[in-house]
Design a protein around this motif. Structure first.
Motif, mmCIF file in Angstrom:
data_model
loop_
_atom_site.group_PDB
_atom_site.id
_atom_site.type_symbol
_atom_site.label_atom_id
_atom_site.label_comp_id
_atom_site.label_asym_id
_atom_site.label_seq_id
_atom_site.Cartn_x
_atom_site.Cartn_y
_atom_site.Cartn_z
ATOM 1 N N GLY A 108 12.124 -16.033 17.326
ATOM 2 C CA GLY A 108 11.518 -15.907 16.002
ATOM 3 C C GLY A 108 10.825 -14.579 15.813
ATOM 4 N N LEU A 109 10.112 -14.114 16.852
ATOM 5 C CA LEU A 109 9.432 -12.815 16.765
ATOM 6 C C LEU A 109 10.435 -11.688 16.592
ATOM 7 N N LEU A 110 11.537 -11.755 17.333
ATOM 8 C CA LEU A 110 12.574 -10.730 17.202
ATOM 9 C C LEU A 110 13.188 -10.735 15.808
ATOM 10 N N LEU A 111 13.489 -11.920 15.282
ATOM 11 C CA LEU A 111 14.083 -12.008 13.953
ATOM 12 C C LEU A 111 13.121 -11.503 12.881
ATOM 13 N N ILE A 112 11.849 -11.855 13.021
ATOM 14 C CA ILE A 112 10.859 -11.390 12.042
ATOM 15 C C ILE A 112 10.771 -9.872 12.063
ATOM 16 N N ALA A 113 10.715 -9.295 13.278
ATOM 17 C CA ALA A 113 10.606 -7.843 13.379
ATOM 18 C C ALA A 113 11.826 -7.146 12.785
ATOM 19 N N LEU A 114 13.004 -7.750 12.945
ATOM 20 C CA LEU A 114 14.221 -7.126 12.423
ATOM 21 C C LEU A 114 14.372 -7.320 10.919
ATOM 22 N N CYS A 115 13.863 -8.430 10.395
ATOM 23 C CA CYS A 115 14.123 -8.800 9.001
ATOM 24 C C CYS A 115 12.888 -8.691 8.119
ATOM 25 N N VAL A 116 11.903 -7.900 8.513
ATOM 26 C CA VAL A 116 10.677 -7.788 7.712
ATOM 27 C C VAL A 116 10.979 -7.400 6.263
ATOM 28 N N PRO A 117 11.842 -6.398 5.990
ATOM 29 C CA PRO A 117 12.098 -6.044 4.582
ATOM 30 C C PRO A 117 12.678 -7.188 3.767
ATOM 31 N N LEU A 118 13.325 -8.151 4.429
ATOM 32 C CA LEU A 118 13.883 -9.291 3.711
ATOM 33 C C LEU A 118 12.843 -10.373 3.475
ATOM 34 N N LEU A 119 11.751 -10.355 4.246
ATOM 35 C CA LEU A 119 10.734 -11.396 4.154
ATOM 36 C C LEU A 119 9.594 -11.033 3.216
ATOM 37 N N THR A 120 9.468 -9.753 2.898
ATOM 38 C CA THR A 120 8.412 -9.322 1.980
ATOM 39 C C THR A 120 8.834 -8.034 1.298
ATOM 40 N N ASP A 121 8.413 -7.874 0.051
ATOM 41 C CA ASP A 121 8.721 -6.646 -0.684
ATOM 42 C C ASP A 121 7.491 -5.767 -0.841
ATOM 43 N N ARG A 122 6.402 -6.114 -0.177
ATOM 44 C CA ARG A 122 5.180 -5.333 -0.266
ATOM 45 C C ARG A 122 5.090 -4.351 0.896
ATOM 46 N N SER A 123 4.291 -3.339 0.712
ATOM 47 C CA SER A 123 4.019 -2.372 1.775
ATOM 48 C C SER A 123 2.788 -2.812 2.557
ATOM 49 N N PRO A 124 2.799 -2.654 3.881
ATOM 50 C CA PRO A 124 1.609 -3.028 4.659
ATOM 51 C C PRO A 124 0.430 -2.085 4.438
ATOM 52 N N PHE A 125 0.671 -0.953 3.773
ATOM 53 C CA PHE A 125 -0.391 0.028 3.560
ATOM 54 C C PHE A 125 -0.894 0.058 2.117
ATOM 55 N N ALA A 126 -0.203 -0.645 1.205
ATOM 56 C CA ALA A 126 -0.571 -0.596 -0.209
ATOM 57 C C ALA A 126 -1.920 -1.269 -0.439
ATOM 58 N N GLN A 127 -2.828 -0.554 -1.106
ATOM 59 C CA GLN A 127 -4.175 -1.068 -1.371
ATOM 60 C C GLN A 127 -4.320 -1.440 -2.841
ATOM 61 N N ASP A 128 -5.082 -2.507 -3.058
ATOM 62 C CA ASP A 128 -5.377 -2.972 -4.415
ATOM 63 C C ASP A 128 -6.784 -3.556 -4.401
ATOM 64 N N LEU A 129 -7.764 -2.711 -4.716
ATOM 65 C CA LEU A 129 -9.163 -3.138 -4.628
ATOM 66 C C LEU A 129 -9.491 -4.259 -5.610
ATOM 67 N N SER A 130 -8.709 -4.399 -6.662
ATOM 68 C CA SER A 130 -8.953 -5.505 -7.592
ATOM 69 C C SER A 130 -8.569 -6.856 -6.999
ATOM 70 N N ALA A 131 -7.798 -6.830 -5.900
ATOM 71 C CA ALA A 131 -7.364 -8.074 -5.258
ATOM 72 C C ALA A 131 -7.946 -8.216 -3.856
ATOM 73 N N ARG A 132 -9.059 -7.530 -3.580
ATOM 74 C CA ARG A 132 -9.618 -7.553 -2.230
ATOM 75 C C ARG A 132 -10.208 -8.918 -1.886
ATOM 76 N N LEU A 133 -10.013 -9.318 -0.629
ATOM 77 C CA LEU A 133 -10.580 -10.551 -0.077
ATOM 78 C C LEU A 133 -10.182 -11.796 -0.862
ATOM 79 N N ARG A 134 -8.939 -11.813 -1.335
ATOM 80 C CA ARG A 134 -8.424 -13.014 -1.990
ATOM 81 C C ARG A 134 -8.075 -14.066 -0.940
ATOM 82 N N PRO A 135 -8.422 -15.327 -1.160
ATOM 83 C CA PRO A 135 -8.040 -16.375 -0.202
ATOM 84 C C PRO A 135 -6.545 -16.638 -0.278
#
Length: 307
Positions: free
Chosen positions: A55-82
């Protein structure tokens, strides 16, 4: 069930693998590997550990298919959302999606584990087999150096090395590898001591084989199974050490989505916004547990002293 019972009514390929009279070395090795797989498959916990690794290998290989967001994109209006339908694992103090960062963090974890294992396992294997086969002053010098490294806790020694080298993933990998090889050398030396005086080694020596050929061609392959068992157990420790360095600010540097660094940045929100530090902590727990279960299964199958 006996092998004869397994062969009755078996598929042709299975009967070929389980044949008691293999016609080639390749058939014998494939048959041995298949029997080992059958024993491994009967261990439910080991299969769970294998599932975590796959599962870890598949997740690492298929990350772009599992999410369309960037891990670095910031949005202070959505900070600390549950955690919610939009942000499955919530957001951190800069509004970054924790789900996305955990997925991308799996790549960093696999890179660290892979690089450390590739550096450590051959080094420990060669040092241990050389010390065990040569004996004398070579054994004394190599094992005393090994004892010096074993005298210090791995994390403390890694901290010292990475502090001297400087923070960063590359330096963390070097520091972990530099402190992780002694157990492999000890295992390889112990295996070598049990086989170096064997009759088949004496026969090979009488045929004119030199020490280098004997060690690389005959001793090292016999030590490989024990080394694989050690690697399986050690991968969880490598993950925890890397996460510890990241937590202390000496591993991956911000804004890299490394799990230890994510816990460090979220620990001040632990009481009110628990998900910021808890989610990457759960990821470390699951992956470490999976590697431990996998290592136990490999030990039961490959270690001749078990069973």
């Amino acid at each position: 069930m006996s092998r004869a019972g397994q062969l009755s009514g078996a598929a042709p390929w299975r009967a070929w693998l389980l044949s008691e009279t293999p016609r080639s070395r390749a058939q014998a090795r494939l048959g041995q590997a298949y029997v080992s797989w059958l024993g491994f498959r009967r261990n439910g916990l080991a299969m769970a550990g294998l599932a975590v690794l796959i599962g870890l290998l598949l997740i690492a290989l298929c990350v772009p298919l599992l999410t369309d967001r960037s891990p670095f994109a910031q949005d202070l209006s959505a900070r600390l959302r549950p955690p919610n339908a939009q942000y499955w694992f919530g957001t951190d103090e800069l509004g970054r999606d924790i789900y996305t960062r955990v997925l991308y963090g799996s790549r960093i974890t696999l890179v660290i584990v892979g690089l450390v294992v590739v550096m450590v396992a051959p080094t420990g294997l060669l040092i241990g087999t050389a010390a065990g086969y040569m004996g004398g002053w070579v054994d004394t010098v190599l094992m005393r150096v090994t004892d010096v490294f074993l005298a210090f806790p791995r994390l403390i020694l890694a901290l010292a090395f990475v502090s001297a080298l400087g923070p960063g993933i590359e330096n963390a990998v070097i520091a972990i590898a530099f402190t992780a090889w002694p157990p492999y050398a000890r295992v390889a030396r112990a295996e070598t001591l049990t086989i170096r005086n064997g009759d088949f080694i004496a026969a090979i020596r009488l045929q004119g084989a030199g020490p280098l050929r004997i060690v690389l061609g005959h001793v090292v392959p016999l030590c490989t199974s024990s080394l694989i068992v050690r690697v399986g157990h050690d991968m969880a420790g490598i993950i925890l050490t890397a996460a510890g360095l990241g937590f202390l600010g000496l591993g991956a540097q911000p804004p890299a989505p490394e799990w230890g660094a994510m816990i460090a940045s979220g620990r001040r929100f632990l009481l009110d916004q628990w998900w910021v530090a808890t989610v990457p902590g759960i990821a470390i727990l699951v992956v470490s547990l999976g590697f431990n279960l996998l290592g136990d299964g490999l030990r039961d199958v490959l270690d001749p002293k078990v069973g």
